[in-house]
Design a protein around this motif. Structure first.
Motif, short mmCIF file in Angstrom:
data_model
loop_
_atom_site.label_atom_id
_atom_site.label_comp_id
_atom_site.label_asym_id
_atom_site.label_seq_id
_atom_site.Cartn_x
_atom_site.Cartn_y
_atom_site.Cartn_z
N PRO A 179 0.79 -1.23 0.00
CA PRO A 179 0.00 0.00 0.00
C PRO A 179 0.82 1.28 0.00
CG PRO A 179 0.09 -0.88 2.22
CD PRO A 179 0.82 -1.86 1.34
N ILE A 180 2.11 1.20 0.33
CA ILE A 180 2.89 2.44 0.47
C ILE A 180 4.14 2.47 -0.41
CG2 ILE A 180 2.03 2.95 2.77
CD1 ILE A 180 4.54 1.76 3.96
N GLY A 181 4.51 1.35 -1.02
CA GLY A 181 5.62 1.35 -1.98
C GLY A 181 7.00 1.54 -1.38
N GLY A 182 7.14 1.27 -0.11
CA GLY A 182 8.43 1.41 0.58
C GLY A 182 8.31 0.93 2.00
N PRO A 183 9.38 1.06 2.79
CA PRO A 183 9.33 0.55 4.16
C PRO A 183 8.39 1.35 5.06
CG PRO A 183 11.37 1.75 3.77
CD PRO A 183 10.69 1.62 2.44
N LEU A 184 7.73 0.65 5.95
CA LEU A 184 6.91 1.28 6.98
C LEU A 184 7.80 1.87 8.08
CD1 LEU A 184 4.20 1.77 8.50
CD2 LEU A 184 4.41 -0.57 9.36
N VAL A 185 8.83 1.11 8.43
CA VAL A 185 9.80 1.54 9.44
C VAL A 185 11.19 1.41 8.85
CG1 VAL A 185 10.78 1.10 11.72
CG2 VAL A 185 8.32 0.85 11.36
N SER A 186 11.97 2.47 8.94
CA SER A 186 13.34 2.47 8.45
C SER A 186 14.23 3.13 9.50
CB SER A 186 13.44 3.23 7.12
OG SER A 186 13.27 4.62 7.35
N PHE A 187 15.52 3.20 9.21
CA PHE A 187 16.43 3.85 10.15
C PHE A 187 16.20 5.36 10.22
CE2 PHE A 187 18.82 -0.13 9.54
CZ PHE A 187 19.02 -0.46 10.88
N ALA A 188 15.38 5.88 9.31
CA ALA A 188 15.02 7.30 9.37
C ALA A 188 13.81 7.55 10.27
CB ALA A 188 14.73 7.82 7.97
N THR A 189 13.14 6.47 10.71
CA THR A 189 11.99 6.62 11.59
C THR A 189 12.42 7.19 12.94
OG1 THR A 189 10.86 4.76 10.51
CG2 THR A 189 10.08 5.40 12.70
N GLU A 190 11.69 8.17 13.43
CA GLU A 190 12.04 8.80 14.70
C GLU A 190 12.00 7.79 15.84
OE1 GLU A 190 10.65 12.60 17.51
OE2 GLU A 190 9.52 12.06 15.69
N GLY A 191 13.05 7.76 16.63
CA GLY A 191 13.11 6.91 17.81
C GLY A 191 13.83 5.60 17.63
N VAL A 192 14.32 5.30 16.41
CA VAL A 192 14.98 4.00 16.20
C VAL A 192 16.50 4.11 16.34
CG1 VAL A 192 13.11 3.23 14.70
CG2 VAL A 192 15.21 4.16 13.69
N GLY A 193 17.02 5.27 16.64
CA GLY A 193 18.45 5.40 16.83
C GLY A 193 18.96 4.43 17.89
N GLY A 194 20.04 3.74 17.60
CA GLY A 194 20.60 2.76 18.52
C GLY A 194 20.16 1.34 18.26
N VAL A 195 19.13 1.15 17.42
CA VAL A 195 18.71 -0.20 17.06
C VAL A 195 19.73 -0.78 16.09
CG1 VAL A 195 16.94 -1.60 15.96
CG2 VAL A 195 16.28 0.31 17.43
#
Length: 529
Positions: A179-195
């Motif tokens: 439905p969105i043509g790309g990732p739902l969650v990526s390293f650019a998603t806010e709050g994923v730093g350090g994962v």
């Protein structure tokens, strides 16, 4: 009456040949049912590999499936799995699983927890997949939600360790679209730093319709003791009402010794976050040992979560072959279960696991205070929770146990309850397929019908209770002119009532692919044929 030779071996199995029955101790027995009773169905050497008749683990033995996730919908449990498949070296030898070629997700379903219907492989990643932007499809999670009055289904997957995608469908078996043509969650998603690893999603749709996605994992290279104990690489994020966008920033879950494999379920108003512990350093008492499933509890789906304990040991503790641990906990018919993977099928087939994993199931039980009891993994699995109705169309790819067969997409029309149809193929002389807990009722069956195709043909021998049980009928199959040229055939069967296992035994020319089987159905005595 079929006469066979069966003798117990040191590993508690039994071999079967023709002529007569010889049970352990040397006594010759000419009653097949007596022999089965004395030897035990679970000890017969029937040609089955990895999953013996009488046991319910692994869920399927004709293909692999890892990183399971369960979705309950409309009286069935759907299990979605990473599609492990053999990889080969340049000489054609099976090599260790690299996990770098996986672009599809397997899905099976059951209404009774023992007979599982194969719905095939969902094309997810790559040029032939719904999400062409993705290179891999690992560790699925699935959810159902009613949106604008319509049932909608959502399949979340990991693009390796680099992001999480989502597909949507109007059915739990698809067809699926991006439905969105790309990732739902990526390293650019806010709050994923350090994962470290952005993968292994789990999803919860709460009672009020709000939804949450859990994901993450990994530890830093050469971690300190503190980094091993508190990697802080697990995350939870709110999903939008449409389930295909996120809302706000991801929040960290401080899961002790976190490694991978997020899981989530709700019980008595509490939220249970579960995960697989890492293998780094020394784990002190009160913390999860390496490679085990541990859990935390919260009053809120976003946390904070409080660590409770470990509930499922590494597969190596139960099956003699280890590897990573991956699970999902779910409720079905007011009982709780866990699905998890282990390399039992590949060990049985290859003598070692080589990283190819299969899904198992066992019960989950709670103490009165809501804490989870330690889970015992085994090959026996769970008992059926419902009977199979033989007087309705039963897909041939609905399987409890099998020997030698495979499944494939079929050109035959699907049944009314599905938009995808498979058939059982790769059938040779001596192969068989079976279903469990079939209830013929008091009046019993009168005839057996099957939709078949094949260039060669053969016989389908219908046996009760075991591969050496009573023969109640034989369906003769002549060539239909092609492997997908389907013909509906029928044969009378001996009167049979009550509850039985049903084994369809295939016979024909040695070395030949005999036929394909689409579906089968019995006719009740007294019914119109």
């Amino acid at each position: 009456m079929l006469k066979v030779e069966a003798f117990a071996t040191s590993d508690h199995t039994a071999s079967i040949t023709t002529d007569y029955i010889n049970v352990e101790g040397g006594d010759v027995v000419y009653d097949v049912q007596q022999a089965v009773a004395e030897i035990g169905l679970k000890q017969l050497n029937t040609g089955a590999i990895g999953k013996l008749p009488g046991y319910s683990n692994p869920l399927m033995s004709h293909k692999f499936g890892a990183d399971p996730y369960a979705l309950v919908y409309n009286g069935r449990v759907y299990v979605y799995m990473t599609n492990d498949a053999y990889e080969y070296d340049s000489n054609g030898n099976i090599k260790d699983n690299t996990y770098g070629q996986i672009k599809t997700i397997n899905v099976i379903s059951s209404a009774d927890m023992v007979n599982w219907t194969d719905h095939g492989a969902i094309p997810v990643a790559g040029a032939n997949g719904a999400a062409k932007w993705a290179g891999l499809s690992w560790a699925p999670a699935a959810a159902h939600k009613v949106i604008d009055g319509k049932d909608k289904f959502f399949l979340y997957f990991a693009n390796g360790a680099g992001g999480i995608g989502v597909l949507t469908a109007d059915s739990p078996t698809g067809p699926w679209t991006d439905p969105i043509g790309g990732p739902l969650v990526s390293f650019a998603t806010e709050g994923v730093g350090g994962v470290v690893w952005l993968f292994d999603p789990a999803v919860l749709v709460d009672d009020n319709g709000s939804a949450y996605l859990y994901f993450g994992g990994g530890i830093p290279n050469n971690p300190t003791a503190e980094q091993a104990a508190h990697p802080n690489t697990a995350r939870v994020i709110r999903l939008a009402d449409d389930m295909v966008h996120t809302v706000g920033a991801a929040s960290a879950i401080d899961a002790p010794y976190m490694f991978e494999d997020s899981g989530i379920h709700k019980y008595n108003g509490k939220y249970y976050y579960s995960y697989c512990s890492n293998f780094a350093g020394t784990h002190p008492d009160g913390m999860p040992p390496a490679g085990e499933i541990a859990y935390m509890v919260s009053d809120s789906p976003m946390g904070p979560f409080t660590y409770v304990g470990s509930i499922l040991k590494n597969p190596g503790a139960f099956f003699g072959v280890g590897g990573n641990n991956h699970h999902a906990i779910f409720e079905f018919n007011n009982e709780w279960y866990v699905v998890y993977h282990a390399q039992t099928l590949s060990k049985a087939a290859l003598g070692e696991g080589k990283g190819y994993r299969s899904t198992h199931i066992n019960k989950v039980q709670m103490y009165e205070d809501g804490s989870i009891k330690s889970i015992q993994a085994d090959m026996e699995g769970v008992a059926p929770v419902a009977a199979l109705n033989p007087y309705q169309r039963t897909e041939a790819e609905t399987i409890a146990w099998q020997a030698g067969i495979a499944t494939e997409p079929s050109t035959a029309p699907a049944g009314s309850s599905s938009n995808i149809n498979l058939d059982v193929t790769n059938i040779s002389n001596g192969d068989w397929v079976a279903v469990s807990n079939v209830d013929f009722g008091d009046k019993g069956a009168a005839s057996f019908t099957a939709n078949v195709a094949g260039n060669v043909g053969g016989k389908i021998e219908i046996r009760l209770d075991s591969p050496i049980g009573q023969v109640i009928g034989t369906l003769n199959v002549k060539s239909t002119g092609g492997d997908q040229s389907w013909k509906l055939l029928q044969t009378e069967v001996a009167a049979v009532g009550g509850v039985h296992n049903v084994f369809l035994m295939f016979q024909g020319g040695d070395g030949s692919k005999l036929l394909n089987l689409d579906y089968w159905q019995f006719t009740a005595a007294g019914s119109r044929k």
